[in-house]
Design an enzyme around this catalytic site. Structure first.
Site: not given
Ligand code: AMP
Length: 395
Positions: A35, A197, A376
């Protein structure tokens, strides 16, 4: 869009809102200078024009004044990165600060103390904004990471500079690169969304369905779609309250002629750990007590084809639990495919906390077209929202 390149800062004191919310270790050393490097072009432009620079930023989420969140910890790192000795001022408003700034010579750089030591910063307080505004002849916003916040220093302050407020180099590059994806004529346009998610990405998915030709849905969020379509997903991560929503997204995509690509197989594990037993399963036939933690070989191959045939690519979210080395392969192979496409002329934008971490960890930073510095803020732009920090400069 009025940027710093439209004006000269000769004999001007430029008040620059930067995003120096950098990670520090237990010795208060900066562990990632991205950054700071990203703000360098704007600082150098003002200095080369013959102006002076007043830097302001927040760091962390202090409750009042907390020494560990003082920006004094990062002064030396900033000086090193920009190649100019930076002077630290241990407050951000008030008489003492005003005197110090009044005594500045052109060519100098000062850094104000953490803006969030004052609750007025986050509250978007008018008087606080006005006091900050007194310090500069011109205002530059270069803090993309906080552009989605209507805080005093990121948005409210701009009204005190009706004719001399500008987009910094970084902020304008971030805006251009997102526009390049959302308004692209370089088709096919592909978005790759992964991560844990669906719920955190719904608004993004809905908005970009109008902008893309292909959508890869991978990582943890894919299991909600697979279950919604009748698959068996074992213990894989799933949001049961989003099953109907997942189906409606698939229908909308069909109606808009967007091709959805979901994984067809997974690396499943009998435990959430690096040393778990693993097994490849069809994604819709995962047995009880097994959980899908990474993309399987057929999925990787399918995704590779889609990626190398795309002309514009947006990537947000990993394809598996890349933090565990046993389940990083899908994310690495996706990075390789995007790097290959980029080499052949595709525009690729990577953004969002975890995909940026993955890109850095696996050495893809220089092999993609642009890596966004804002998690974000980028997601909100992809959701089609107007960001207060950007609006404030435009109006
Ligand atoms: P996000 O912040 O929503 O982009 O999610 C990122 C997180 O998703 C990372 O920490 C990954 O470890 C997790 N992730 C990705 N694939 C999976 C999976 N199949 N099961 C559980 N966690 C996951």
């Amino acid at each position: 869009m009025k940027t710093i390149y439209d004006v000269s800062f000769e004999n001007k004191k430029a008040l620059i809102r930067v995003d120096f919310n950098v990670p520090l270790n237990e010795n208060n050393d900066v562990t990632d200078i991205t950054r700071i490097q990203a703000a360098k072009p704007t600082i150098i432009k003002v200095l080369e024009d013959g102006g002076a620079v007043i830097l302001m930023s927040h760091l962390g989420r202090p409750k009042g004044i907390e020494e560990k969140y003082s920006l004094k910890h990062i002064v030396d790192t900033i000086s090193e990165v920009i190649g100019v000795q930076v002077k630290f001022i241990p407050d951000c408003i008030g008489e003492k600060v005003e005197t110090e700034v009044a005594n500045m010579s052109m060519g100098e750089v000062v850094l104000l103390e953490n803006l969030r030591f004052y609750p007025e910063e986050k509250a978007g307080d008018e008087n606080f904004s006005k006091q900050l505004a007194k310090l500069g002849d011109a205002y530059i916003n270069d803090a993309f990471g906080t552009a989605h916040r209507a805080h005093a220093s990121t948005a409210i302050i701009a009204k005190y500079f009706p004719n001399n407020k500008y987009f910094g180099d970084l902020l304008s590059k971030e805006i251009q690169s997102i526009k390049k994806v959302l308004e692209s004529n370089e088709k096919p346009v592909l978005a790759i969304l992964g991560g844990a998610k669906v719920s955190s990405k719904i608004t993004v998915i809905e908005h970009i369905l109008d902008k893309v030709d292909h959508l890869i849905l991978g990582g943890g969020m894919s299991f909600t779609f697979i279950k919604a379509m009748g698959g068996t997903i074992g213990n894989s991560i799933c949001e049961d309250d989003k099953l109907e929503l997942a189906l409606s997204i698939l229908e909308k995509a069909k109606a808009k002629n967007v091709q959805i690509h979901l994984p067809v197989d997974v690396i499943a594990a009998d435990d959430f750990s690096n040393t778990a037993n693993t097994q490849v399963y069809d994604i819709n036939k995962i047995p009880d007590n097994w959980q899908g933690l990474d993309a399987g070989p057929k999925s990787i191959e399918n995704f590779h084809k889609v990626v190398v045939n795309s002309k514009t690519i947006l990537w947000n979210g990993p394809l598996g639990v890349f933090e565990l080395s046993s389940f990083a392969n899908g994310t690495i192979q996706l990075g390789n495919a995007i790097a290959e496409a980029t080499k052949n002329g595709t525009f690729s934008l990577v953004g969002g906390g975890d995909s940026v971490a993955a890109v850095k960890q696996f050495g893809f930073t220089d092999k993609v077209s642009y890596v966004s510095t804002g998690g974000g803020a980028m997601l909100e732009m992809l959701e089609g929202k107007t960001l207060p920090g950007i609006e404030a400069i435009l109006n």
